[in-house]
Design an enzyme around this catalytic site. Structure first.
Site, short mmCIF file in Angstrom:
data_model
loop_
_atom_site.label_atom_id
_atom_site.label_comp_id
_atom_site.label_asym_id
_atom_site.label_seq_id
_atom_site.Cartn_x
_atom_site.Cartn_y
_atom_site.Cartn_z
CE LYS A 112 -8.72 25.84 29.25
NZ LYS A 112 -9.72 25.72 28.14
CE1 TYR A 126 -12.08 27.16 33.21
CE2 TYR A 126 -12.13 25.60 31.39
CZ TYR A 126 -12.01 26.89 31.85
OH TYR A 126 -11.83 27.92 30.96
#
Ligand code: NDP
Length: 368
Positions: free
Chosen positions: A128, A213
Site C-alpha cells: 500500500k 489506514y
C-alpha cells in the site's frame, strides 16, 4: 475382528492416507515469493515472517544493492539464480521457484514492477498505497487480468486479529447502528531526505502513507462505500520536510446510511487510533493498526471493557496475508483485498486531495 482382516483394513487405510499425503504434498507445496525491494518493510518485516507461514516461502530477492541481495539470499539458503537486480528482474519468468512477486518498493515504482511481474507470468502482492494514481491502479489490474494472474494489496489489517474482531463486532451490531467513525494515523517524520517526502516517489504525503489506514478503517468498520468527501490540509511549507508533500490532512466521509467518518493523517505527530460510535455503544482501538501491541475496548451501558480477539490460528497478520494470496492462487479465489480494493481507495484519495485543493465537497456517487 480377526487379525488378518484388521491388518488388511489398516493397510488399505494406510494406502489411502499415503496417496492423499502424496496428493496433498503436491498441492500444498508452499508457494514461492520473490521480494522486490529489500528495505525496512520487505527485508525487516516481511522476510522474517515466512517462518510463520504454512503456504508460502521465500524463493527469490530483487534489489538494487547486489551485496545486500547476496547476503540475504545466503542467509535464507537461496541459490544464486534466485537473486535479481532491477535490470535482470524480467528473467524471473524463467524461475519456476517463484510463483508470486511481492512489490515492497517506493509507491511510484509499484505500477512498473506489478506490470513487469504479471508479464513474467507471476502473481502479485503489492504494498500500500497500491500506486500513486487511479490510472496506474487501472493499469495494474488490467496487466494482471491480461496475464491471468492474481493481484492483492498488502492491507495487513484485514488479517490482524484486533481489527478482524472489531469488524465482526461492528457487523453484528455490538455498538448498535453505526453513526460515526474516527480514525487518525501519523508519525513524526524527521528526516527531510526520505523518499516518503518526495512527490515523485511517494505520490503524496501523510495521506498516501498513513492516511490510507484511516481511510481503510472508515470503510471496513462501516462496511460501506462513501458517497462524498470534504477535506482540508494544513502544511507548513516553510518546513524543509514539507516542500513537496502534505503534512496534516483531514477529511470527512459521508456514507449512504447517514454515518460519517472523520479521518486524519499527519507526519508531525504520533497517532494510531480507530473509534466507532453506534447508537448503543462504541468500539475503540488504540493503538489500532500497529504490527503488534494493539488494544481494543467495547463501551456499552456506561461501561468500558477491554476486548481480546478470540484465540486464532496463531499466525501473525503478515503470515495470514502471505498465506491468503498463496491459497487464492491455489484455489482460484479472489483475494479479499484485491487490486479493485486498492483502486477504490485510490479513487477516494484522489477525491480527498481534490477536495482540499478546491475547498469544496466532492461527490463520489456521481451526483452533482
Ligand atoms: P524503504 O525506503 O525502507 O525501502 C524501499 C526499498 O526500495 C529500498 O530499500 C530499496 O531496496 C528499494 N528502492 C528502489 N529504488 C528506490 C529509490 N529510488 N528510493 C528508495 N528506495 C528504493 O521503504 P519501506 O520498506 O518502508 O516501504 C516500501 C513500501 O512498503 C512502500 O510502498 C510503503 O508504503 C510500504 N510499507 C507498508 C507497510 C505496511 O505495514 N503494510 C509498512 C512500511 C512500508 P534495495 O536497496 O533492495 O534496492
Amino acid at each position: 475382528m480377526d487379525l488378518g482382516r484388521r491388518d488388511l483394513l489398516l493397510s488399505a487405510a494406510a494406502v489411502v492416507a499415503g496417496s492423499s499425503t502424496v496428493a496433498r504434498a503436491a498441492t500444498d507445496r508452499p508457494l514461492g515469493y520473490a521480494i522486490v525491494g529489500l528495505g525496512t518493510y520487505g527485508l525487516g518485516v516481511i522476510i522474517p515472517q515466512f517462518a510463520n507461514c504454512t503456504h508460502s516461502r521465500l524463493a527469490a530477492v530483487v534489489s538494487g544493492d547486489a551485496a545486500k541481495a547476496k547476503r540475504v539470499a545466503a542467509e535464507h539458503g537461496l541459490p544464486d539464480r534466485s537473486v535479481y537486480s532491477y535490470a535482470t528482474f524480467d528473467s524471473i519468468r524463467d524461475n519456476p521457484d517463484v510463483d508470486i512477486v511481492y512489490v515492497c518498493l517506493p509507491n511510484s515504482m509499484h505500477v512498473e514492477y506489478t506490470v513487469r511481474a504479471a508479464r513474467a507470468g507471476k502473481h502479485v502482492m503489492c504494498e500500500k498505497p497500491m500506486a500513486v494514481s487511479v490510472a496506474e491502479c487501472e493499469t495494474m489490474i488490467a496487466a494482471c487480468k491480461a496475464a491471468g494472474r492474481k493481484l492483492m494489496i498488502g492491507y495487513r489489517c484485514h488479517f490482524e486479529p484486533f481489527n478482524l474482531e472489531a469488524m465482526r463486532l461492528a457487523r453484528t451490531g455490538a455498538a448498535g447502528k453505526i453513526r460515526y467513525v474516527r480514525s487518525e494515523h501519523g508519525f513524526v517524520q524527521r528526516d527531510p531526505s526520505v523518499w516518503r517526502l518526495k512527490r515523485a516517489l511517494a505520490g503524496g504525503g501523510s495521506l498516501m502513507d498513513m492516511g490510507i489506514y484511516s481511510l481503510q478503517a472508515a470503510r471496513y468498520m462501516t462496511g460501506e462505500e462513501p458517497v462524498a468527501v470534504t477535506a482540508r490540509e494544513s502544511t507548513d511549507r516553510r518546513d524543509p520536510r514539507f516542500t513537496e508533500v502534505e503534512d496534516i490532512i483531514e477529511w470527512t466521509l459521508e456514507f449512504p446510511s447517514g454515518a460519517i467518518a472523520g479521518c486524519q493523517s499527519m507526519y508531525s505527530a504520533n497517532q494510531n487510533h480507530v473509534l466507532l460510535m453506534g447508537d448503543q455503544g462504541r468500539i475503540e482501538l488504540e493503538p489500532a493498526t500497529r504490527y503488534d501491541g494493539n488494544h481494543m475496548w467495547l463501551g456499552k451501558d456506561g461501561r468500558e471493557r477491554e476486548i481480546m480477539p478470540p484465540p486464532g490460528s496463531g499466525k501473525t497478520q503478515f503470515a495470514g496475508q502471505l498465506d491468503h494470496l498463496a491459497q487464492c492462487v491455489r484455489s482460484g479465489a479472489e483475494p479479499i483485498v484485491s487490486g479493485e480494493e486498492g483502486l477504490r481507495d485510490m479513487r477516494i484519495i484522489a477525491a480527498i486531495y481534490r477536495s482540499a485543493r478546491e475547498g469544496r465537497t466532492i461527490r463520489l456517487d456521481g451526483r452533482a
